[in-house]
Design a protein around this motif. Structure first.
Motif, PDB file in Angstrom:
ATOM      1  N   MET B   1      -3.947   3.728   6.281  1.00 28.05           N
ATOM      2  CA  MET B   1      -4.870   3.231   5.247  1.00 28.05           C
ATOM      3  C   MET B   1      -5.398   1.843   5.622  1.00 28.05           C
ATOM      4  N   LYS B   2      -6.586   1.605   5.253  1.00 29.69           N
ATOM      5  CA  LYS B   2      -7.220   0.328   5.546  1.00 29.69           C
ATOM      6  C   LYS B   2      -6.449  -0.832   4.910  1.00 29.69           C
ATOM      7  N   SER B   3      -6.328  -1.924   5.650  1.00 31.73           N
ATOM      8  CA  SER B   3      -5.683  -3.112   5.113  1.00 31.73           C
ATOM      9  C   SER B   3      -6.733  -4.008   4.471  1.00 31.73           C
ATOM     10  N   ILE B   4      -6.495  -4.390   3.237  1.00 28.15           N
ATOM     11  CA  ILE B   4      -7.454  -5.208   2.498  1.00 28.15           C
ATOM     12  C   ILE B   4      -6.735  -6.446   1.996  1.00 28.15           C
ATOM     13  N   SER B   5      -7.271  -7.608   2.359  1.00 26.44           N
ATOM     14  CA  SER B   5      -6.573  -8.889   2.163  1.00 26.44           C
ATOM     15  C   SER B   5      -6.077  -9.122   0.738  1.00 26.44           C
ATOM     16  N   TYR B   6      -6.820  -8.668  -0.262  1.00 31.57           N
ATOM     17  CA  TYR B   6      -6.447  -8.992  -1.646  1.00 31.57           C
ATOM     18  C   TYR B   6      -5.671  -7.876  -2.343  1.00 31.57           C
ATOM     19  N   ILE B   7      -5.254  -6.866  -1.558  1.00 34.42           N
ATOM     20  CA  ILE B   7      -4.461  -5.765  -2.134  1.00 34.42           C
ATOM     21  C   ILE B   7      -3.145  -5.670  -1.369  1.00 34.42           C
ATOM     22  N   ASP B   8      -2.015  -5.715  -2.090  1.00 33.53           N
ATOM     23  CA  ASP B   8      -0.714  -5.659  -1.420  1.00 33.53           C
ATOM     24  C   ASP B   8      -0.594  -4.370  -0.610  1.00 33.53           C
ATOM     25  N   ARG B   9      -0.703  -3.260  -1.300  1.00 36.82           N
ATOM     26  CA  ARG B   9      -0.682  -1.963  -0.610  1.00 36.82           C
ATOM     27  C   ARG B   9      -1.752  -1.102  -1.239  1.00 36.82           C
ATOM     28  N   PHE B  10      -2.727  -0.715  -0.437  1.00 38.98           N
ATOM     29  CA  PHE B  10      -3.818   0.107  -0.962  1.00 38.98           C
ATOM     30  C   PHE B  10      -3.399   1.577  -0.924  1.00 38.98           C
ATOM     31  N   ASP B  11      -2.647   1.995  -1.946  1.00 41.46           N
ATOM     32  CA  ASP B  11      -2.130   3.361  -1.988  1.00 41.46           C
ATOM     33  C   ASP B  11      -2.351   3.971  -3.371  1.00 41.46           C
ATOM     34  N   GLU B  12      -1.753   5.143  -3.603  1.00 44.76           N
ATOM     35  CA  GLU B  12      -1.948   5.829  -4.883  1.00 44.76           C
ATOM     36  C   GLU B  12      -1.496   4.983  -6.061  1.00 44.76           C
ATOM     37  N   SER B  13      -0.446   4.175  -5.843  1.00 44.87           N
ATOM     38  CA  SER B  13       0.048   3.363  -6.970  1.00 44.87           C
ATOM     39  C   SER B  13      -0.964   2.264  -7.297  1.00 44.87           C
ATOM     40  N   TYR B  14      -1.677   1.775  -6.289  1.00 42.98           N
ATOM     41  CA  TYR B  14      -2.731   0.795  -6.568  1.00 42.98           C
ATOM     42  C   TYR B  14      -3.833   1.470  -7.394  1.00 42.98           C
ATOM     43  N   ARG B  15      -4.235   2.656  -6.985  1.00 39.09           N
ATOM     44  CA  ARG B  15      -5.270   3.397  -7.719  1.00 39.09           C
ATOM     45  C   ARG B  15      -4.866   3.654  -9.168  1.00 39.09           C
ATOM     46  N   ASN B  16      -3.567   3.887  -9.374  1.00 39.25           N
ATOM     47  CA  ASN B  16      -3.102   4.169 -10.737  1.00 39.25           C
ATOM     48  C   ASN B  16      -2.920   2.912 -11.579  1.00 39.25           C
ATOM     49  N   SER B  17      -3.088   1.746 -10.966  1.00 39.18           N
ATOM     50  CA  SER B  17      -2.884   0.494 -11.710  1.00 39.18           C
ATOM     51  C   SER B  17      -4.084   0.130 -12.577  1.00 39.18           C
ATOM     52  N   PHE B  18      -5.172   0.905 -12.477  1.00 41.08           N
ATOM     53  CA  PHE B  18      -6.361   0.628 -13.285  1.00 41.08           C
ATOM     54  C   PHE B  18      -6.300   1.397 -14.607  1.00 41.08           C
ATOM     55  N   SER B  19      -6.615   0.718 -15.700  1.00 41.76           N
ATOM     56  CA  SER B  19      -6.600   1.422 -16.991  1.00 41.76           C
ATOM     57  C   SER B  19      -7.994   1.566 -17.592  1.00 41.76           C
ATOM     58  N   PHE B  20      -9.022   1.041 -16.911  1.00 37.57           N
ATOM     59  CA  PHE B  20     -10.377   1.148 -17.436  1.00 37.57           C
ATOM     60  C   PHE B  20     -11.306   1.675 -16.349  1.00 37.57           C
ATOM     61  N   PHE B  81     -15.789  -1.515   2.189  1.00 37.14           N
ATOM     62  CA  PHE B  81     -16.248  -0.131   2.200  1.00 37.14           C
ATOM     63  C   PHE B  81     -15.221   0.748   2.908  1.00 37.14           C
ATOM     64  N   ILE B  82     -14.736   1.768   2.205  1.00 40.99           N
ATOM     65  CA  ILE B  82     -13.717   2.672   2.763  1.00 40.99           C
ATOM     66  C   ILE B  82     -14.404   3.854   3.449  1.00 40.99           C
ATOM     67  N   GLN B  83     -15.342   4.482   2.760  1.00 33.51           N
ATOM     68  CA  GLN B  83     -16.147   5.532   3.388  1.00 33.51           C
ATOM     69  C   GLN B  83     -17.537   5.536   2.776  1.00 33.51           C
ATOM     70  N   GLN B  84     -18.479   6.112   3.507  1.00 32.49           N
ATOM     71  CA  GLN B  84     -19.865   6.081   3.075  1.00 32.49           C
ATOM     72  C   GLN B  84     -20.064   6.811   1.741  1.00 32.49           C
ATOM     73  N   GLY B  85     -20.941   6.271   0.918  1.00 30.49           N
ATOM     74  CA  GLY B  85     -21.328   6.940  -0.317  1.00 30.49           C
ATOM     75  C   GLY B  85     -22.669   7.610  -0.102  1.00 30.49           C
ATOM     76  N   PHE B  86     -22.913   8.709  -0.848  1.00 30.04           N
ATOM     77  CA  PHE B  86     -24.164   9.430  -0.680  1.00 30.04           C
ATOM     78  C   PHE B  86     -24.860   9.679  -2.011  1.00 30.04           C
ATOM     79  N   PHE B  87     -26.143   9.928  -1.932  1.00 29.10           N
ATOM     80  CA  PHE B  87     -26.965  10.237  -3.109  1.00 29.10           C
ATOM     81  C   PHE B  87     -26.302  11.243  -4.040  1.00 29.10           C
TER      82      PHE B  87
END
Lengths: 156, 156, 156, 156
Positions: B1-20, B81-87
Motif C-alpha cells: 500500500m502507498k505510504s502517505i506522510s499524514y496517515i499512520d497506516r493506510f489500511d482498512e482500519s483507516y478507511r473505517n475511521s471516517f464517520s461522515f 492520488f492512489i489510482q486514476q478516476g474516470f468520468f
C-alpha cells in the motif's frame, strides 16, 4: 460559412469590426476526455475578455470599488462553436459593443486561434444592477460616452 | 500500500475511521484530454465534502449568515492520488477531523469509488478568521463541542 | 515567517532559488463569495506553470504527440496559503525541480503578486506512466539531462 | 414574465413540458465575489443534465465505449438568467428534446430552485460527429426511436 442568428454576415468584414482583443491560452484543465476544449471554457474566456474590455473603456473600476453599490450581471449569454479548440492554442478573444440599452449593453465575442481560424463566436447582454435592490440601474451619461468612445478597428 | 506522510497506516482500519461521507460524481467537464479526472477536481470535492460536514455538525450556518464576521479559510490542502478516476464514477467522499487547534481544524479526506477502491486521500487545515481584520478567531466552547460530538464510524 | 514542512527556510533566498516563472491573472470566475481567490485555483495555476516549465526544458512535446504512449500524471500535490489572493492580481508563478526520481520528479511552486508578496507555495510529484499499462516509465538519459540543464536563477 | 426568443410562452405550461430532470447543488467554488452563482456554472449543469438524459434514453453508452468512433459535440449553447442563484441552492435541472435533426438534436434546459422559482433557462444543439473525420454522422433509426420514446411529463 456557418449562419449565426445574431450576425448579419459572418465574414472577414465581421472579423475586422472588432477593435479590442485579449489573449488567452486554452488550459490543459479546460480540455475534456474527448481531447478538445470543453464547451464550458469559452464562457470563462468571454468573462475575462469582457472585464478587460470594461477596464479599457474605464467603467470596470466603479463596479469593483468596495463601497460599490452597482454591479454588472449577465442577463443572457451564448456561444456558437465553429471548429474544435485544442490544448495550448493561443486564442485572440475579441470583444465589441453591439448595442447600448438604458441599463444594459449587448456584447459580441469572437475567438480566433494562432492560424487566424475562427473557433467560436458569441454574444450576450450585461445589465447594470443595484447590488442591494437587484434592480437595473441606468447608465450615466459619462458611462455611455465611454462606451461610445471606441477606437478604430485594429488589425487583429 | 502507498505510504502517505499524514496517515499512520493506510489500511482498512483507516478507511473505517471516517464517520461522515458525501456522494459526488466525476463530471465530464472535470476530465481532461488524458481521458481521466483532472488532478484539480478533488480539491472541489474536498470543499463540497468539508462544507457538508460543517453543516452536519452545525458550525457552517454562522459562517454563511450575511452579518457573519467570521469565515473559514483554507490554510493548506493536499491530495495523494492512489489510482486514476474516470468520468461518471460515483465517489464517496469521506471527511473527518484529525486534530482541533485553537482557531483551526485539521481535516482528512478519502475518496472511494463504487467498487470500494480508494482513488485519492487528502488533508488540510481550515482556519477561522475575521473577515475584516484577516486575523484568526479562536473556536468557542460551543464550536469545539460540536466538532467533538462525532458519531460512531458508520460502515462506508 | 510561516513554517512549511517541505521548505528548509522560507525566506528571500528560497524565493531566489527559482529560475523559471509564468504569468497568470486571477480570474473573476476563480473568486468565490468570500471575495477572494477560491482555494482550488492555485492547482490550475500549478498545472499551467508546470506545463510551461516542461515545454521550456523540452520534455512536454513527446507527451503531447498523438502516438505518445507516455503521459505525466500527478501523484500528489499540495498548497500552503500565505495570504489571500484577489481578483485581477497578476501572479508570477515560479516552478523549480526539487528532486529527480527514477520515473518521477518533485516540483516546487511559488506564487508572488505584483507587490512581490508571496501568496502561496506548493509542491508535488509528477510521475511518467505508460498510458496503456498505467505503470511508471523511467526517465531516459536525455530527459534527465534536460531536467538538470537549468539556467541560473533569474531575478524574479 | 421575461421574453425568451426560443420559448413560445415561458409559463407554467412550459415548465410542465419537461419529463426529465437531474438534481444539482450550487457549489461554493461556483460562486464569485459578487456573492452569487457565477454565470459560467449553468453550462456545466447543462452538460451534466444532458449526459444523464442521454444515459436515460440509452444513447450515451455507445459514445463512451473505448472503441467508439462517434462522439457528441456542442454546436451552440445559450443561457438566459431569470434570477440570481446562490450557494447551496438545490437545482432541479430539467432537460427535453425540442427538435431532432438528421445528425443533431436541439435540447432545452430549465433550472428550478427548491422554492420552485426558475433561475435560468437555456437551449443548445448537440451534433453527433465522427471522432476521426470531424464530420457529422446521421442518427440511426434506433437512436431516433430512443429519442422519441419520451415518457409523459412528470410533475416536476
Amino acid at each position: 460559412m456557418k449562419s449565426i442568428s445574431y450576425i448579419d454576415r459572418f465574414d472577414e468584414s465581421y472579423r475586422n469590426s472588432f477593435s479590442f482583443s485579449h489573449r488567452i491560452k486554452i488550459r490543459f484543465s479546460e480540455t475534456d476526455m474527448f481531447g478538445h476544449m470543453n464547451n464550458t471554457a469559452p464562457f470563462t474566456y468571454f468573462e475575462d475578455g469582457r472585464i478587460e474590455f470594461f477596464k479599457k473603456i474605464g467603467i470596470m473600476q466603479a463596479w469593483m470599488s468596495s463601497n460599490g453599490e452597482k454591479i454588472p450581471v449577465v442577463a443572457d449569454i451564448q456561444c456558437d462553436f465553429i471548429q474544435q479548440g485544442f490544448f495550448d492554442e493561443e486564442i485572440t478573444l475579441c470583444v465589441k459593443i453591439n448595442r447600448i440599452g438604458t441599463s444594459s449593453v449587448d456584447l459580441h465575442y469572437l475567438g480566433i486561434n494562432q492560424n487566424r481560424e475562427s473557433l467560436f463566436v458569441g454574444r450576450g447582454t450585461v445589465v447594470q444592477i443595484s447590488k442591494h435592490s437587484g434592480k437595473s440601474v441606468p447608465w450615466s451619461e459619462e458611462e455611455k460616452k465611454r462606451m461610445l468612445q471606441l477606437e478604430e478597428p485594429e488589425n487583429l
